[in-house]
Design a protein around this motif. Structure first.
Motif, PDB file in Angstrom:
ATOM      1  N   ILE A   1     -79.464  58.743  22.321  1.00 34.23           N
ATOM      2  CA  ILE A   1     -78.918  57.396  22.232  1.00 34.23           C
ATOM      3  C   ILE A   1     -77.803  57.296  23.258  1.00 34.23           C
ATOM      4  CG2 ILE A   1     -77.787  55.664  20.800  1.00 34.23           C
ATOM      5  CD1 ILE A   1     -80.597  56.290  19.857  1.00 34.23           C
ATOM      6  N   ARG A   2     -77.951  56.405  24.194  1.00 34.15           N
ATOM      7  CA  ARG A   2     -76.910  56.183  25.193  1.00 34.15           C
ATOM      8  C   ARG A   2     -76.059  55.006  24.740  1.00 34.15           C
ATOM      9  NH1 ARG A   2     -79.950  55.307  29.129  1.00 34.15           N
ATOM     10  NH2 ARG A   2     -79.491  53.172  29.747  1.00 34.15           N
TER      11      ARG A   2
ATOM     12  N   VAL B   1     -78.732  52.329  23.521  1.00 32.07           N
ATOM     13  CA  VAL B   1     -80.031  52.421  24.190  1.00 32.07           C
ATOM     14  C   VAL B   1     -80.804  53.630  23.683  1.00 32.07           C
ATOM     15  CG1 VAL B   1     -81.231  52.582  26.408  1.00 32.07           C
ATOM     16  CG2 VAL B   1     -79.077  51.308  26.250  1.00 32.07           C
TER      17      VAL B   1
ATOM     18  N   ASP C   1     -83.020  56.397  24.273  1.00 33.15           N
ATOM     19  CA  ASP C   1     -83.226  57.012  25.581  1.00 33.15           C
ATOM     20  C   ASP C   1     -84.044  58.302  25.458  1.00 33.15           C
ATOM     21  OD1 ASP C   1     -83.077  57.389  28.274  1.00 33.15           O
ATOM     22  OD2 ASP C   1     -80.976  58.027  28.316  1.00 33.15           O
ATOM     23  N   ARG C   2     -85.261  58.125  25.001  1.00 33.28           N
ATOM     24  CA  ARG C   2     -86.216  59.231  24.913  1.00 33.28           C
ATOM     25  C   ARG C   2     -87.569  58.718  25.429  1.00 33.28           C
ATOM     26  NH1 ARG C   2     -88.697  61.997  19.571  1.00 33.28           N
ATOM     27  NH2 ARG C   2     -89.169  64.038  20.456  1.00 33.28           N
ATOM     28  N   PRO C   3     -87.590  58.220  26.660  1.00 33.07           N
ATOM     29  CA  PRO C   3     -88.769  57.507  27.146  1.00 33.07           C
ATOM     30  C   PRO C   3     -90.034  58.352  27.223  1.00 33.07           C
ATOM     31  CG  PRO C   3     -87.220  57.928  28.937  1.00 33.07           C
ATOM     32  CD  PRO C   3     -86.500  58.251  27.675  1.00 33.07           C
TER      33      PRO C   3
ATOM     34  N   ASN D   1     -89.655  56.897  22.839  1.00 32.44           N
ATOM     35  CA  ASN D   1     -88.516  56.657  21.943  1.00 32.44           C
ATOM     36  C   ASN D   1     -88.876  56.852  20.465  1.00 32.44           C
ATOM     37  OD1 ASN D   1     -86.647  55.985  24.063  1.00 32.44           O
ATOM     38  ND2 ASN D   1     -87.795  54.067  24.286  1.00 32.44           N
TER      39      ASN D   1
ATOM     40  N   ALA E   1     -83.891  49.804  24.774  1.00 31.23           N
ATOM     41  CA  ALA E   1     -84.615  51.066  24.944  1.00 31.23           C
ATOM     42  C   ALA E   1     -84.994  51.275  26.402  1.00 31.23           C
ATOM     43  CB  ALA E   1     -85.866  51.080  24.068  1.00 31.23           C
ATOM     44  N   GLU E   2     -85.119  52.542  26.774  1.00 28.74           N
ATOM     45  CA  GLU E   2     -85.590  52.905  28.110  1.00 28.74           C
ATOM     46  C   GLU E   2     -87.082  53.210  28.060  1.00 28.74           C
ATOM     47  OE1 GLU E   2     -84.112  52.651  30.876  1.00 28.74           O
ATOM     48  OE2 GLU E   2     -82.058  52.326  30.180  1.00 28.74           O
TER      49      GLU E   2
ATOM     50  N   CYS F   1     -90.089  51.390  20.878  1.00 31.94           N
ATOM     51  CA  CYS F   1     -90.047  52.531  19.967  1.00 31.94           C
ATOM     52  C   CYS F   1     -91.429  52.715  19.348  1.00 31.94           C
ATOM     53  CB  CYS F   1     -89.010  52.317  18.871  1.00 31.94           C
ATOM     54  SG  CYS F   1     -88.923  53.666  17.680  1.00 31.94           S
TER      55      CYS F   1
ATOM     56  N   ARG G   1     -82.831  42.461  27.707  1.00 29.10           N
ATOM     57  CA  ARG G   1     -81.544  43.153  27.604  1.00 29.10           C
ATOM     58  C   ARG G   1     -80.418  42.303  28.167  1.00 29.10           C
ATOM     59  NH1 ARG G   1     -80.421  49.313  29.609  1.00 29.10           N
ATOM     60  NH2 ARG G   1     -82.540  49.511  28.756  1.00 29.10           N
TER      61      ARG G   1
END
Length: 256
Positions: free
Chosen positions: A2-3, A15, A17-19, A23, A50-51, A56, A185
């Protein structure tokens, strides 16, 4: 995973952040999101984004599958994951300030649950929402809690029973998403900045009041809403805001 950043306007941007894993909500991801939400309780508004190509993908099925080799067949991990997920979703709903989701890509199962738990959902035209567990023998029972509250039982059941992807435009019609935005965003951050510019006390009181009366019968709902309004009217910011309105000037908030 998580950013988290905080702007000068008091808006917290969280964000996923585990693309590479789309996620997915592993135990570590859920713990990080829970902690980030707690740390943002003093923010003026929260934006959840999310990235990567997916908002998700729901629970981490690889992590869950690996746990089947445990002595208990995975029961302990399953129970811990579901309990933590429920905690996170309730933390979003009950967060003291508004939480705005910026959804790009697919929001699947617990990812759909996460979006549905937010106060406002801004979706890209290409976004999609689904609860496809039925296709793999795993009915999305926990996502159904947020989904039925967002769109009603029949619309939710259709999603839960078929597992089909609901396009963003249809999600807006259903009430699952608030509106379409080409750049969710950026739009969410702009909306959050506008909210952050208002009286923080009024926003916090207001969100709490809506949650408090949502499931009440009409007389009780008005009793609770009136009590919240009375508390709000006694606040210094309400006095300042009304005075500024009558004098046709900009208000100067003190409880931000």
């Amino acid at each position: 995973m998580i950013r988290a950043t905080r702007g000068p306007d008091g808006v917290a941007l969280l964000v996923l952040d585990r693309p590479a894993a789309r996620n997915a909500l592993s135990l570590a991801m859920l713990e990080a999101l829970r902690d980030a939400l707690r740390e943002a309780e003093d923010a003026r508004c929260v934006v959840l984004a999310a990235e990567g190509p997916a908002f998700c993908a729901g629970h981490d099925l690889r992590e869950m599958t690996a746990a089947r080799d445990d002595a208990d067949g995975g029961r302990a991990l399953f129970a811990r994951t579901l309990a933590l997920c429920a905690e996170v979703m309730q933390a979003v709903v009950n967060h003291p300030v508004p939480v705005i989701a910026a959804v790009e890509g697919i929001a699947t199962a617990a990812g759909c649950q996460l979006a549905a738990s937010c106060d406002v959902v801004l979706a890209a035209p290409s976004a999609g929402f689904c609860t496809p567990g039925v296709a793999i023998g795993l009915f999305c029972s926990t996502p159904s809690v947020a989904l039925t509250r967002a769109v009603g039982r029949r619309a939710a059941m259709e999603m839960l029973l078929t597992g089909r992807v609901v396009p963003a435009a249809e999600a807006v019609q259903m009430g699952l998403a608030t509106r379409l935005e080409a750049e969710p965003r950026a739009a969410a951050l702009a909306m959050a900045a506008g909210i952050a510019a208002r009286s923080g006390r009024a926003i916090r009181l207001g969100k709490r009041a809506v949650l408090d009366h949502a499931d009440c019968d009409l007389p009780e709902a008005y009793r609770r809403a009136s009590a919240a309004m009375e508390e709000n009217l006694l606040a210094a910011d309400a006095g300042e805001g009304i005075a500024a309105f009558l004098a046709r000037r900009e208000p100067h908030w003190t409880d931000r």
